[in-house]
Design an enzyme around this catalytic site. Structure first.
Site, PDB file in Angstrom:
ATOM      1  N   SER A   9       0.851  -1.190   0.000  1.00 11.58           N
ATOM      2  CA  SER A   9       0.000   0.000   0.000  1.00 11.58           C
ATOM      3  C   SER A   9       0.885   1.237   0.000  1.00 11.58           C
ATOM      4  O   SER A   9       1.606   1.501   0.968  1.00 11.58           O
ATOM      5  CB  SER A   9      -0.909   0.006   1.225  1.00 11.58           C
ATOM      6  OG  SER A   9      -1.543   1.267   1.297  1.00 11.58           O
ATOM      7  N   HIS A  34      -0.848  -0.904  -4.473  1.00 13.74           N
ATOM      8  CA  HIS A  34      -2.171  -0.560  -3.957  1.00 13.74           C
ATOM      9  C   HIS A  34      -2.220   0.945  -3.710  1.00 13.74           C
ATOM     10  O   HIS A  34      -1.398   1.499  -2.979  1.00 13.74           O
ATOM     11  CB  HIS A  34      -2.429  -1.341  -2.664  1.00 13.74           C
ATOM     12  CG  HIS A  34      -3.796  -1.170  -2.092  1.00 13.74           C
ATOM     13  ND1 HIS A  34      -4.900  -1.825  -2.599  1.00 13.74           N
ATOM     14  CD2 HIS A  34      -4.252  -0.416  -1.059  1.00 13.74           C
ATOM     15  CE1 HIS A  34      -5.970  -1.495  -1.882  1.00 13.74           C
ATOM     16  NE2 HIS A  34      -5.608  -0.625  -0.951  1.00 13.74           N
ATOM     17  N   ASP A  36      -4.451   4.033  -2.383  1.00 12.46           N
ATOM     18  CA  ASP A  36      -5.606   4.386  -1.562  1.00 12.46           C
ATOM     19  C   ASP A  36      -6.080   5.799  -1.878  1.00 12.46           C
ATOM     20  O   ASP A  36      -5.422   6.779  -1.548  1.00 12.46           O
ATOM     21  CB  ASP A  36      -5.246   4.264  -0.080  1.00 12.46           C
ATOM     22  CG  ASP A  36      -5.146   2.811   0.358  1.00 12.46           C
ATOM     23  OD1 ASP A  36      -6.131   2.070   0.162  1.00 12.46           O
ATOM     24  OD2 ASP A  36      -4.080   2.419   0.862  1.00 12.46           O
ATOM     25  N   MET A  38      -8.779   8.627  -1.229  1.00 18.49           N
ATOM     26  CA  MET A  38      -9.749   9.027  -0.192  1.00 18.49           C
ATOM     27  C   MET A  38     -10.211  10.451  -0.462  1.00 18.49           C
ATOM     28  O   MET A  38      -9.475  11.248  -1.042  1.00 18.49           O
ATOM     29  CB  MET A  38      -9.096   8.967   1.188  1.00 18.49           C
ATOM     30  CG  MET A  38      -8.478   7.620   1.524  1.00 18.49           C
ATOM     31  SD  MET A  38      -7.815   7.612   3.191  1.00 18.49           S
ATOM     32  CE  MET A  38      -6.902   6.062   3.186  1.00 18.49           C
ATOM     33  N   HIS A  67      -8.032   1.708  -4.738  1.00 19.10           N
ATOM     34  CA  HIS A  67      -9.066   1.460  -3.720  1.00 19.10           C
ATOM     35  C   HIS A  67      -9.727   2.798  -3.417  1.00 19.10           C
ATOM     36  O   HIS A  67      -9.132   3.670  -2.802  1.00 19.10           O
ATOM     37  CB  HIS A  67      -8.374   0.852  -2.478  1.00 19.10           C
ATOM     38  CG  HIS A  67      -9.275   0.643  -1.307  1.00 19.10           C
ATOM     39  ND1 HIS A  67      -8.778   0.393  -0.039  1.00 19.10           N
ATOM     40  CD2 HIS A  67     -10.632   0.616  -1.196  1.00 19.10           C
ATOM     41  CE1 HIS A  67      -9.802   0.240   0.801  1.00 19.10           C
ATOM     42  NE2 HIS A  67     -10.929   0.376   0.131  1.00 19.10           N
ATOM     43  N   MET A  69     -11.945   5.038  -1.553  1.00 19.55           N
ATOM     44  CA  MET A  69     -12.695   5.301  -0.315  1.00 19.55           C
ATOM     45  C   MET A  69     -13.302   6.689  -0.460  1.00 19.55           C
ATOM     46  O   MET A  69     -12.877   7.663   0.163  1.00 19.55           O
ATOM     47  CB  MET A  69     -11.743   5.197   0.885  1.00 19.55           C
ATOM     48  CG  MET A  69     -11.394   3.754   1.218  1.00 19.55           C
ATOM     49  SD  MET A  69      -9.897   3.607   2.190  1.00 19.55           S
ATOM     50  CE  MET A  69      -8.681   3.616   0.884  1.00 19.55           C
ATOM     51  N   MET A 142     -12.165  -5.483   3.936  1.00 18.37           N
ATOM     52  CA  MET A 142     -11.387  -4.613   4.834  1.00 18.37           C
ATOM     53  C   MET A 142     -11.185  -5.316   6.169  1.00 18.37           C
ATOM     54  O   MET A 142     -12.143  -5.812   6.767  1.00 18.37           O
ATOM     55  CB  MET A 142     -12.118  -3.289   5.086  1.00 18.37           C
ATOM     56  CG  MET A 142     -12.143  -2.289   3.938  1.00 18.37           C
ATOM     57  SD  MET A 142     -10.544  -1.698   3.344  1.00 18.37           S
ATOM     58  CE  MET A 142      -9.768  -1.054   4.810  1.00 18.37           C
ATOM     59  N   ASP A 176      -7.144  -6.193   3.315  1.00 18.00           N
ATOM     60  CA  ASP A 176      -6.500  -4.888   3.403  1.00 18.00           C
ATOM     61  C   ASP A 176      -6.610  -4.341   4.820  1.00 18.00           C
ATOM     62  O   ASP A 176      -7.720  -4.067   5.288  1.00 18.00           O
ATOM     63  CB  ASP A 176      -7.182  -3.941   2.394  1.00 18.00           C
ATOM     64  CG  ASP A 176      -6.551  -2.566   2.338  1.00 18.00           C
ATOM     65  OD1 ASP A 176      -5.500  -2.357   2.971  1.00 18.00           O
ATOM     66  OD2 ASP A 176      -7.122  -1.689   1.636  1.00 18.00           O
TER      67      ASP A 176
HETATM   68  C1  DX5 Z   1      -6.672   1.812   4.890  1.00 16.10           C
HETATM   69  C2  DX5 Z   1      -6.135   1.457   3.535  1.00 16.10           C
HETATM   70  C3  DX5 Z   1      -5.064   0.460   3.536  1.00 16.10           C
HETATM   71  C4  DX5 Z   1      -3.845   0.818   4.363  1.00 16.10           C
HETATM   72  C5  DX5 Z   1      -3.230  -0.462   4.854  1.00 16.10           C
HETATM   73  O1  DX5 Z   1      -7.813   2.573   4.729  1.00 16.10           O
HETATM   74  O2  DX5 Z   1      -7.184   0.949   2.734  1.00 16.10           O
HETATM   75  O3  DX5 Z   1      -4.695   0.121   2.222  1.00 16.10           O
HETATM   76  O4  DX5 Z   1      -2.899   1.551   3.669  1.00 16.10           O
HETATM   77  O5  DX5 Z   1      -2.157  -0.154   5.693  1.00 16.10           O
HETATM   78  P1  DX5 Z   1      -1.572  -1.187   6.744  1.00 16.10           P
HETATM   79  O6  DX5 Z   1      -1.062  -2.361   5.979  1.00 16.10           O
HETATM   80  O7  DX5 Z   1      -0.498  -0.410   7.412  1.00 16.10           O
HETATM   81  O8  DX5 Z   1      -2.692  -1.563   7.672  1.00 16.10           O
HETATM   82 ZN    ZN Z   2      -6.664   0.146   0.730  1.00 11.24          ZN
END
Ligand code: DX5
Ligand code: ZN
Length: 225
Positions: A9, A34, A36, A38, A67, A69, A142, A176
């Site tokens: 990630s 990956h 993220d 947001m 991903h 969010m 998740m 994740d």
């Molecule tokens: C959280 C993200 C994850 C996050 C995971 O909202 O979707 O992808 O980066 O990080 P770790 O592996 O540190 O939990």
């Molecule tokens: Zn994620």
């Protein structure tokens, strides 16, 4: 059998050096990156969007596993498609009314559709998205509340993975949140094959070892079954 995919990630990377961080992860054996995305609304954090994906795409051919969010994923389909995203995983909680249109749009922009669910969302809610003519191709379970890296893995989410794996033997099932050497066995045994890991990979002195350990875990379970 769904192949093992290890996806660091990039939320845990040094954003000021995103291209070199991506390159470093690929050299360490990462399959996917990956990303993220947001919006500060669906989750209480704000990260990256299409302009950053577009910049990163100029530096790498890697599979960019996005991903989303965000509250309005439909608004992101065209920009992310143009930017060069590979996978587009939206949350089921905000797409009950328009997931069919979303999936169709995602595919028409050349991306691979996936659906994610928060810890409090029952697995049954993604079933309709896996049926019919235009199903999603990945389910992201998740294992922490979305929004931040570095949280504790929730083992109770493995019931969702198990039931999904039983129903869909070759589906890409991604986990994740809180994945790393101490939690990978539980996730792999439940049937997850796509493993997202932020802090455990970026925080390691030897990320390649962590990536390879997680891959072995997934592959060993698959050999037994
Ligand atoms: C959280 C993200 C994850 C996050 C995971 O909202 O979707 O992808 O980066 O990080 P770790 O592996 O540190 O939990
Ligand atoms: Zn994620």
């Amino acid at each position: 059998m769904a192949a093992a995919k290890i996806a660091p990630s990039m939320l845990s990377s040094d954003f000021a050096n995103l291209a070199s961080e991506a390159d470093r992860m690929l050299k360490c054996g990462a399959d996917w990156l990956h990303m993220d995305i947001m919006d500060g609304h669906f989750v209480p954090n704000l990260t990256i969007g299409a302009p950053v994906i577009q910049s990163l795409r100029k530096h790498t051919k890697a599979y960019l596993d996005c991903h989303l969010m965000v509250t309005n994923p439909l608004d992101y389909v065209e920009p992310l498609g143009k930017a060069g995203a590979s996978g587009f995983t939206f949350h089921v909680e905000i797409s009950k009314d328009n997931w069919q249109e979303l999936v169709q749009q995602i595919k028409s922009k050349g991306m691979r559709p996936g659906v994610a669910l928060k810890p409090g969302t029952p697995i049954e809610e993604v079933y309709p998205l896996l049926e019919g003519e235009n199903p999603v191709e990945l389910v992201l379970v998740m294992t922490v509340e979305p929004g931040f890296g570095g949280q504790k893995f929730m083992p109770e989410m493995m019931d969702k993975v198990r039931v999904l794996r039983k129903k869909y033997p070759s589906l890409d099932i991604e986990v994740d949140g809180g994945l790393g050497p101490s939690t990978i066995t539980v996730a792999a045994s439940a049937g997850a094959n796509c493993i997202v890991a932020g802090s455990s990979v970026f925080g390691a002195s030897e990320p390649a070892q962590v990536i390879s350990l997680m891959r072995k875990s997934v592959e060993e379970v698959q050999q037994i079954n």
